[in-house]
Design a protein around this motif. Structure first.
Motif, PDB file in Angstrom:
ATOM      1  N   ASP A  13       1.223  -0.950  -0.126  1.00 27.10           N
ATOM      2  CA  ASP A  13      -0.181  -0.249   0.396  1.00 27.10           C
ATOM      3  C   ASP A  13       0.767   1.382   0.123  1.00 27.10           C
ATOM      4  OD1 ASP A  13      -2.522  -1.623  -0.252  1.00 27.10           O
ATOM      5  OD2 ASP A  13      -2.846  -1.349   2.774  1.00 27.10           O
ATOM      6  N   ALA A  14       1.681   1.148   0.569  1.00 26.49           N
ATOM      7  CA  ALA A  14       2.729   2.199   0.614  1.00 26.49           C
ATOM      8  C   ALA A  14       3.242   2.962  -0.580  1.00 26.49           C
ATOM      9  CB  ALA A  14       4.003   2.396   2.032  1.00 26.49           C
ATOM     10  N   ILE A  15       4.142   1.785  -1.469  1.00 25.74           N
ATOM     11  CA  ILE A  15       4.481   1.784  -2.725  1.00 25.74           C
ATOM     12  C   ILE A  15       4.021   2.251  -3.166  1.00 25.74           C
ATOM     13  CG2 ILE A  15       5.714   0.884  -4.357  1.00 25.74           C
ATOM     14  CD1 ILE A  15       6.960  -1.101  -1.980  1.00 25.74           C
ATOM     15  N   LYS A  16       2.482   1.987  -3.561  1.00 24.46           N
ATOM     16  CA  LYS A  16       1.343   2.092  -4.306  1.00 24.46           C
ATOM     17  C   LYS A  16       0.536   3.691  -3.966  1.00 24.46           C
ATOM     18  CE  LYS A  16      -3.159   0.705  -2.868  1.00 24.46           C
ATOM     19  NZ  LYS A  16      -4.266   0.256  -2.689  1.00 24.46           N
ATOM     20  N   GLN A  17       0.827   4.667  -2.975  1.00 25.95           N
ATOM     21  CA  GLN A  17       0.583   5.522  -2.153  1.00 25.95           C
ATOM     22  C   GLN A  17       1.053   6.723  -2.744  1.00 25.95           C
ATOM     23  OE1 GLN A  17      -2.009   5.635  -1.680  1.00 25.95           O
ATOM     24  NE2 GLN A  17      -1.751   8.408  -1.307  1.00 25.95           N
ATOM     25  N   MET A  18       2.530   6.060  -2.698  1.00 21.34           N
ATOM     26  CA  MET A  18       3.568   7.065  -3.142  1.00 21.34           C
ATOM     27  C   MET A  18       3.635   6.737  -5.087  1.00 21.34           C
ATOM     28  SD  MET A  18       6.941   5.211  -1.599  1.00 21.34           S
ATOM     29  CE  MET A  18       8.284   5.570  -2.659  1.00 21.34           C
ATOM     30  N   LYS A  52       8.051  -8.176  -4.842  1.00 21.02           N
ATOM     31  CA  LYS A  52       7.707  -9.998  -5.026  1.00 21.02           C
ATOM     32  C   LYS A  52       6.226  -9.532  -5.906  1.00 21.02           C
ATOM     33  CE  LYS A  52       9.768 -13.537  -3.506  1.00 21.02           C
ATOM     34  NZ  LYS A  52      10.135 -14.082  -2.841  1.00 21.02           N
ATOM     35  N   ALA A  53       5.735  -9.736  -5.511  1.00 21.44           N
ATOM     36  CA  ALA A  53       4.687  -9.175  -4.783  1.00 21.44           C
ATOM     37  C   ALA A  53       4.209  -7.936  -6.271  1.00 21.44           C
ATOM     38  CB  ALA A  53       3.170  -8.852  -3.563  1.00 21.44           C
ATOM     39  N   LEU A  54       4.343  -6.614  -6.183  1.00 19.05           N
ATOM     40  CA  LEU A  54       4.090  -6.037  -7.093  1.00 19.05           C
ATOM     41  C   LEU A  54       4.560  -5.653  -7.784  1.00 19.05           C
ATOM     42  CD1 LEU A  54       4.371  -2.901  -4.964  1.00 19.05           C
ATOM     43  CD2 LEU A  54       2.621  -4.065  -6.133  1.00 19.05           C
ATOM     44  N   SER A  55       5.985  -7.108  -8.584  1.00 18.95           N
ATOM     45  CA  SER A  55       6.491  -7.760 -10.185  1.00 18.95           C
ATOM     46  C   SER A  55       6.075  -8.218 -10.562  1.00 18.95           C
ATOM     47  CB  SER A  55       8.111  -7.926  -9.310  1.00 18.95           C
ATOM     48  OG  SER A  55       8.191  -9.451  -8.819  1.00 18.95           O
ATOM     49  N   LEU A  60       6.029  -3.671 -11.140  1.00 22.06           N
ATOM     50  CA  LEU A  60       7.276  -3.014 -10.373  1.00 22.06           C
ATOM     51  C   LEU A  60       8.324  -3.981 -11.795  1.00 22.06           C
ATOM     52  CD1 LEU A  60       7.631  -2.727  -6.483  1.00 22.06           C
ATOM     53  CD2 LEU A  60       7.594  -0.933  -7.798  1.00 22.06           C
ATOM     54  N   ASP A  61       9.638  -3.611 -11.667  1.00 22.38           N
ATOM     55  CA  ASP A  61      10.700  -4.467 -12.407  1.00 22.38           C
ATOM     56  C   ASP A  61      12.241  -4.947 -12.037  1.00 22.38           C
ATOM     57  OD1 ASP A  61      12.145  -5.790 -13.960  1.00 22.38           O
ATOM     58  OD2 ASP A  61      12.302  -3.736 -15.658  1.00 22.38           O
ATOM     59  N   VAL A  62      12.483  -5.729 -11.432  1.00 20.27           N
ATOM     60  CA  VAL A  62      13.403  -5.510 -10.701  1.00 20.27           C
ATOM     61  C   VAL A  62      14.325  -6.316 -11.078  1.00 20.27           C
ATOM     62  CG1 VAL A  62      14.436  -7.156  -9.106  1.00 20.27           C
ATOM     63  CG2 VAL A  62      11.794  -6.919  -8.106  1.00 20.27           C
ATOM     64  N   VAL A  70       9.563   1.464 -11.723  1.00 24.61           N
ATOM     65  CA  VAL A  70       8.529   0.833 -11.617  1.00 24.61           C
ATOM     66  C   VAL A  70       7.984   1.264 -12.904  1.00 24.61           C
ATOM     67  CG1 VAL A  70       6.011   2.594 -11.750  1.00 24.61           C
ATOM     68  CG2 VAL A  70       8.131   3.254 -10.009  1.00 24.61           C
ATOM     69  N   THR A  71       7.513   0.020 -13.536  1.00 22.91           N
ATOM     70  CA  THR A  71       7.371  -0.473 -14.799  1.00 22.91           C
ATOM     71  C   THR A  71       6.991   0.794 -15.966  1.00 22.91           C
ATOM     72  OG1 THR A  71       5.047  -0.873 -14.250  1.00 22.91           O
ATOM     73  CG2 THR A  71       7.151  -3.085 -14.112  1.00 22.91           C
ATOM     74  N   SER A  72       6.127   1.237 -16.542  1.00 22.03           N
ATOM     75  CA  SER A  72       5.642   2.454 -17.905  1.00 22.03           C
ATOM     76  C   SER A  72       4.609   1.454 -17.267  1.00 22.03           C
ATOM     77  CB  SER A  72       5.879   1.690 -19.181  1.00 22.03           C
ATOM     78  OG  SER A  72       5.252   0.323 -19.514  1.00 22.03           O
ATOM     79  N   LEU A  73       4.193   0.827 -16.477  1.00 20.98           N
ATOM     80  CA  LEU A  73       2.672   0.848 -16.038  1.00 20.98           C
ATOM     81  C   LEU A  73       1.214   0.934 -17.900  1.00 20.98           C
ATOM     82  CD1 LEU A  73       2.573   3.956 -13.351  1.00 20.98           C
ATOM     83  CD2 LEU A  73       2.844   0.741 -12.965  1.00 20.98           C
TER      84      LEU A  73
END
Length: 230
Positions: A13-18, A52-55, A60-62, A70-73
């Motif tokens: 949630d914190a990363i999403k908010q960012m 990992k979950a967001l990738s 996200l791209d690790v 952050v990917t191109s979304l």
């Protein structure tokens, strides 16, 4: 005491908010792991699980040895996770997936009508010419997928067109079985496509919407008949 799952969710949630507030945008690199973990108030292990979950869902791209970005979304990238989940349910939920297609695709076709050009119509016509009673089931299904994707790719709503691409692929198995078991599958598909194409060429978005719904409903009916017979 918060569970590991709850802590990971908090990090997500914190990363999403960012991203939502614009602190992070497409292509931006995340702060170093130690710094971000302290900022979010979670352990580095929990942060790694969140990343990992967001990738997995392509947010996200690790990049090993470089960092996490952050990917191109882009819509087509984010919808890949939906396509993956639909693939897992092939064979058990085609009827429900087709119902979703029937509800969404006619809208996309209607919106695409004004954006289709001469090149699009030439491609759509050729897809119909290439199919005959001598075509294999695989050729029929491939042409059907290409026909629908060519049209919906012109829908101005990128999220809708990307979602429909995943839905179309997930129902390919149902169309294959229809082609194998229904004697008039080629004739029916070509006739249904012709009605959609003629309406689009005439600029009748409203008719194209109706014919698209009827076309998808025909496959739904075939699946229902098979279920009833079984």
């Amino acid at each position: 005491m918060a569970t590991t799952h709850a802590v990971t969710d908090r990090a997500i949630d914190a990363i999403k908010q960012m991203i939502l507030v614009g602190e992070l945008g497409p292509g931006h690199r995340l702060p170093p792991e130690k710094e971000l973990a302290e900022r979010v108030g979670v352990s580095r292990n929990s942060l790694r699980e969140a990343v990992k979950a967001l990738s997995v869902i392509r947010v996200l791209d690790v990049r090993q040895g470089d960092g996490t970005y952050v990917t191109s979304l882009a819509p087509e990238l984010l919808v890949e996770s939906l396509a993956f989940m639909l693939d897992l349910h092939q064979g058990s939920a085609e009827g429900q997936i087709l119902e979703v297609r029937r509800l969404l695709e006619p809208v996309a076709v209607e919106q695409a009508c004004a954006r289709l050009g001469d090149e699009d119509f030439a491609v759509l016509e050729q897809l119909m010419v290439d199919i005959s009673e001598h075509s294999s089931v695989e050729e029929l299904v491939a042409a059907d997928l290409a026909f629908h994707q060519r049209i919906t790719s012109r829908c101005p709503n990128a999220y809708l067109s990307s979602m429909l691409e995943g839905l179309a692929s997930a129902t390919a198995r149902a169309r294959t079985w229809r082609g194998l078991t229904e004697d008039s599958a080629v004739e029916s598909t070509l006739a249904e496509h012709r009605r959609i194409l003629d309406a689009l060429r005439a600029g009748r978005a409203d008719l194209a919407r109706v014919h698209t719904a009827a076309h998808i409903a025909a496959v739904e009916s075939w699946i229902q008949r098979g279920a009833d017979a079984g």
